[in-house]
Design an enzyme around this catalytic site. Structure first.
Site, PDB file in Angstrom:
ATOM      1  N   ARG A  62       0.844  -1.216   0.000  1.00 55.65           N
ATOM      2  CA  ARG A  62       0.000   0.000   0.000  1.00 55.65           C
ATOM      3  C   ARG A  62       0.871   1.255   0.000  1.00 55.65           C
ATOM      4  O   ARG A  62       0.590   2.231  -0.662  1.00 55.65           O
ATOM      5  CB  ARG A  62      -0.900   0.056   1.242  1.00 55.65           C
ATOM      6  CG  ARG A  62      -1.773  -1.133   1.537  1.00 55.65           C
ATOM      7  CD  ARG A  62      -3.092  -1.045   0.812  1.00 55.65           C
ATOM      8  NE  ARG A  62      -2.988  -1.408  -0.571  1.00 55.65           N
ATOM      9  CZ  ARG A  62      -2.795  -2.674  -1.038  1.00 55.65           C
ATOM     10  NH1 ARG A  62      -2.692  -3.671  -0.221  1.00 55.65           N
ATOM     11  NH2 ARG A  62      -2.715  -2.917  -2.315  1.00 55.65           N
ATOM     12  N   GLN A  92      -9.899  10.097   6.319  1.00 59.80           N
ATOM     13  CA  GLN A  92      -9.772   8.704   6.781  1.00 59.80           C
ATOM     14  C   GLN A  92      -8.677   8.018   5.978  1.00 59.80           C
ATOM     15  O   GLN A  92      -8.341   6.875   6.248  1.00 59.80           O
ATOM     16  CB  GLN A  92     -11.099   7.966   6.563  1.00 59.80           C
ATOM     17  CG  GLN A  92     -12.267   8.556   7.331  1.00 59.80           C
ATOM     18  CD  GLN A  92     -13.591   8.008   6.811  1.00 59.80           C
ATOM     19  OE1 GLN A  92     -14.028   6.935   7.214  1.00 59.80           O
ATOM     20  NE2 GLN A  92     -14.239   8.735   5.922  1.00 59.80           N
ATOM     21  N   ASN A  93      -8.163   8.712   4.979  1.00 60.17           N
ATOM     22  CA  ASN A  93      -7.170   8.092   4.094  1.00 60.17           C
ATOM     23  C   ASN A  93      -5.797   8.058   4.746  1.00 60.17           C
ATOM     24  O   ASN A  93      -5.415   8.973   5.473  1.00 60.17           O
ATOM     25  CB  ASN A  93      -7.086   8.852   2.766  1.00 60.17           C
ATOM     26  CG  ASN A  93      -8.393   8.783   2.013  1.00 60.17           C
ATOM     27  OD1 ASN A  93      -9.267   7.978   2.373  1.00 60.17           O
ATOM     28  ND2 ASN A  93      -8.547   9.607   1.006  1.00 60.17           N
ATOM     29  N   VAL A  94      -5.059   7.006   4.385  1.00 64.23           N
ATOM     30  CA  VAL A  94      -3.729   6.851   4.956  1.00 64.23           C
ATOM     31  C   VAL A  94      -2.652   7.284   3.958  1.00 64.23           C
ATOM     32  O   VAL A  94      -1.469   7.242   4.266  1.00 64.23           O
ATOM     33  CB  VAL A  94      -3.520   5.407   5.467  1.00 64.23           C
ATOM     34  CG1 VAL A  94      -4.423   5.155   6.674  1.00 64.23           C
ATOM     35  CG2 VAL A  94      -3.812   4.358   4.389  1.00 64.23           C
ATOM     36  N   ASP A  95      -3.074   7.685   2.751  1.00 64.21           N
ATOM     37  CA  ASP A  95      -2.106   8.245   1.797  1.00 64.21           C
ATOM     38  C   ASP A  95      -1.871   9.723   2.125  1.00 64.21           C
ATOM     39  O   ASP A  95      -2.554  10.296   2.976  1.00 64.21           O
ATOM     40  CB  ASP A  95      -2.609   8.064   0.346  1.00 64.21           C
ATOM     41  CG  ASP A  95      -3.889   8.857   0.061  1.00 64.21           C
ATOM     42  OD1 ASP A  95      -3.898  10.092   0.258  1.00 64.21           O
ATOM     43  OD2 ASP A  95      -4.896   8.243  -0.356  1.00 64.21           O
ATOM     44  N   HIS A 110      -7.171   7.974  10.676  1.00 60.13           N
ATOM     45  CA  HIS A 110      -6.860   6.541  10.609  1.00 60.13           C
ATOM     46  C   HIS A 110      -5.366   6.271  10.406  1.00 60.13           C
ATOM     47  O   HIS A 110      -4.989   5.189   9.980  1.00 60.13           O
ATOM     48  CB  HIS A 110      -7.662   5.861   9.477  1.00 60.13           C
ATOM     49  CG  HIS A 110      -9.116   5.676   9.812  1.00 60.13           C
ATOM     50  ND1 HIS A 110     -10.076   5.336   8.879  1.00 60.13           N
ATOM     51  CD2 HIS A 110      -9.778   5.779  10.996  1.00 60.13           C
ATOM     52  CE1 HIS A 110     -11.268   5.239   9.468  1.00 60.13           C
ATOM     53  NE2 HIS A 110     -11.113   5.508  10.748  1.00 60.13           N
ATOM     54  N   GLY A 176     -16.117  11.004  -1.063  1.00 61.60           N
ATOM     55  CA  GLY A 176     -15.473   9.714  -1.301  1.00 61.60           C
ATOM     56  C   GLY A 176     -15.447   8.776  -0.121  1.00 61.60           C
ATOM     57  O   GLY A 176     -14.514   7.996   0.018  1.00 61.60           O
ATOM     58  N   THR A 177     -16.478   8.824   0.700  1.00 62.33           N
ATOM     59  CA  THR A 177     -16.545   7.865   1.811  1.00 62.33           C
ATOM     60  C   THR A 177     -17.950   7.292   1.920  1.00 62.33           C
ATOM     61  O   THR A 177     -18.931   8.011   1.743  1.00 62.33           O
ATOM     62  CB  THR A 177     -16.109   8.483   3.156  1.00 62.33           C
ATOM     63  OG1 THR A 177     -16.393   7.540   4.205  1.00 62.33           O
ATOM     64  CG2 THR A 177     -16.789   9.799   3.466  1.00 62.33           C
ATOM     65  N   SER A 178     -18.009   5.996   2.241  1.00 67.49           N
ATOM     66  CA  SER A 178     -19.313   5.349   2.406  1.00 67.49           C
ATOM     67  C   SER A 178     -19.899   5.627   3.795  1.00 67.49           C
ATOM     68  O   SER A 178     -21.029   5.258   4.067  1.00 67.49           O
ATOM     69  CB  SER A 178     -19.170   3.837   2.207  1.00 67.49           C
ATOM     70  OG  SER A 178     -18.261   3.312   3.159  1.00 67.49           O
TER      71      SER A 178
HETATM   72  P1  OAD Z   1     -15.355   2.817   1.117  1.00 72.71           P
HETATM   73  O1  OAD Z   1     -14.744   1.862   0.152  1.00 72.71           O
HETATM   74  O2  OAD Z   1     -16.203   2.264   2.196  1.00 72.71           O
HETATM   75  O3  OAD Z   1     -16.207   3.900   0.331  1.00 72.71           O
HETATM   76  C1  OAD Z   1     -15.709   4.540  -0.811  1.00 72.71           C
HETATM   77  C2  OAD Z   1     -16.681   5.624  -1.229  1.00 72.71           C
HETATM   78  O4  OAD Z   1     -16.086   6.385  -2.264  1.00 72.71           O
HETATM   79  C3  OAD Z   1     -18.018   5.133  -1.752  1.00 72.71           C
HETATM   80  O5  OAD Z   1     -19.050   5.948  -1.209  1.00 72.71           O
HETATM   81  C4  OAD Z   1     -17.924   5.380  -3.270  1.00 72.71           C
HETATM   82  O6  OAD Z   1     -19.190   5.721  -3.851  1.00 72.71           O
HETATM   83  C5  OAD Z   1     -17.002   6.577  -3.307  1.00 72.71           C
HETATM   84  N1  OAD Z   1     -16.208   6.693  -4.545  1.00 72.71           N
HETATM   85  C6  OAD Z   1     -15.537   5.735  -5.227  1.00 72.71           C
HETATM   86  N2  OAD Z   1     -14.892   6.265  -6.282  1.00 72.71           N
HETATM   87  C7  OAD Z   1     -15.154   7.581  -6.264  1.00 72.71           C
HETATM   88  C8  OAD Z   1     -14.790   8.679  -7.102  1.00 72.71           C
HETATM   89  N3  OAD Z   1     -13.994   8.526  -8.164  1.00 72.71           N
HETATM   90  N4  OAD Z   1     -15.257   9.914  -6.784  1.00 72.71           N
HETATM   91  C9  OAD Z   1     -16.075  10.087  -5.709  1.00 72.71           C
HETATM   92  N5  OAD Z   1     -16.444   9.095  -4.889  1.00 72.71           N
HETATM   93  C10 OAD Z   1     -16.002   7.866  -5.166  1.00 72.71           C
HETATM   94  O7  OAD Z   1     -14.124   3.667   1.718  1.00 72.71           O
HETATM   95  P2  OAD Z   1     -14.068   4.632   2.996  1.00 72.71           P
HETATM   96  O8  OAD Z   1     -15.382   5.214   3.305  1.00 72.71           O
HETATM   97  O9  OAD Z   1     -12.921   5.523   2.770  1.00 72.71           O
HETATM   98  O10 OAD Z   1     -10.238   2.180   7.537  1.00 72.71           O
HETATM   99  O11 OAD Z   1     -13.690   3.581   4.118  1.00 72.71           O
HETATM  100  C11 OAD Z   1     -13.571   4.016   5.460  1.00 72.71           C
HETATM  101  C12 OAD Z   1     -12.556   3.198   6.185  1.00 72.71           C
HETATM  102  O12 OAD Z   1     -12.808   1.801   5.972  1.00 72.71           O
HETATM  103  C13 OAD Z   1     -11.135   3.385   5.704  1.00 72.71           C
HETATM  104  O13 OAD Z   1     -10.513   4.514   6.228  1.00 72.71           O
HETATM  105  C14 OAD Z   1     -10.467   2.121   6.133  1.00 72.71           C
HETATM  106  C15 OAD Z   1     -11.544   1.112   5.784  1.00 72.71           C
HETATM  107  O14 OAD Z   1     -11.556  -0.037   6.559  1.00 72.71           O
HETATM  108  C16 OAD Z   1      -9.217   1.520   8.081  1.00 72.71           C
HETATM  109  O15 OAD Z   1      -8.472   0.802   7.443  1.00 72.71           O
HETATM  110  C17 OAD Z   1      -9.071   1.735   9.546  1.00 72.71           C
END
Ligand code: OAD
Length: 247
Positions: A62, A92-95, A110, A176-178
């Protein structure tokens, strides 16, 4: 008493979707990381106890991938907002794509791939950039180095500070977060009723209360939104009394 909203303050809560167009996979979308890896194995204290070498290899990959990725138009547009607004990016991103795009106030709830830390209570942190962490590589206090990532079951960082920022923002942009991982997802509840609240994603099961949903790619919607906010700021400066005359 609630803290005052600051008219010029924008708080962004970002997730992996903002980095998707930079080539970094999300977690739960089709082909997301958690469809290809078990989070219990690579992102939990029990996984670390059982097979630290597997965990290290996962995050070494990663880290390399993030180092090779470039910020996209969404990261860059958010950085540009700082020319007119106080901007706090809670991610929440680690990058480190927000930082490399030029954002100066980024809070990683995170953790961060480009850091390692010891496994004792002292949690000494080291900047390692793209370098791998090897089994047997020790911290100054003699403990094995691990990725500086918050795993499931561990405490999220800077939560109260993040909540305070959101509660004083005039504009809150979630991108960009669910919003499925708590407690980070609960931060949106701190947004004030009067704040302008927008959520950008490809899909959203349950929109948080008061948020406007803008469906689409971060790289096209975020720059569009930011341009509008920069224009709004310019108009406010040119016509500072315009609000007072509005009927
Ligand atoms: P998710 O994979 O749960 O959600 C990604 C979100 O990004 C979804 O709502 C997609 O619709 C949206 N998405 C995807 N591509 C996109 C784009 N090009 N433009 C806009 N939106 C887009 O990821 P996170 O919500 O980031 O934690 O996940 C939260 C946490 O779960 C992370 O920080 C990580 C993971 O487990 C840890 O590892 C502690």
């Amino acid at each position: 008493m609630k803290a005052e909203i600051q008219t010029n303050k924008i708080v962004v809560l970002s997730g992996s979707g903002i980095s998707a167009e930079s080539g970094i996979p999300t977690f739960r979308d089709a082909n997301g990381l958690w469809h290809n890896y078990s989070w219990e194995a690579v992102a939990s204290p029990s996984g670390w106890q059982a097979h630290p070498e597997v965990v290290l290899e996962f995050y070494n990959e990663r880290r390399l991938q993030a180092a090779e990725a470039q910020p996209n138009a969404a990261h860059l547009a958010l950085a540009e907002l700082e020319s007119a607004y106080e901007v706090v990016v809670i991610t929440q991103n680690v990058d480190d794509l927000h930082e490399r795009a030029g954002s100066s106030n980024v809070i990683h709830v995170h953790g961060q791939l480009n850091h390692a830390r010891g496994t004792s209570e002292a949690r000494r942190r080291y900047r390692i950039d793209a370098a791998p962490i090897q089994l047997g590589q020790l911290c100054e206090d003699g403990t094995q180095l691990r990725p500086d990532i918050v795993w499931f079951g561990e405490d999220v960082e800077y939560l109260e500070e993040s909540r305070r920022h959101i509660a004083t923002a005039a504009k809150v942009l979630v991108v960009g977060t669910s919003l499925t991982v708590f407690p980070a997802a609960s931060l949106v509840r701190a947004a004030r009723g009067r704040a302008e609240k927008i959520l950008v994603a490809l899909a959203m099961d349950k929109l948080p209360y008061g948020f406007r949903f803008m469906r689409g790619k971060a790289s096209s919607i975020v720059p569009f939104l930011c341009q509008g906010w920069l224009a709004e700021h310019q108009n406010r400066n040119l016509y500072p009394d315009s609000d007072k005359h509005a009927s």
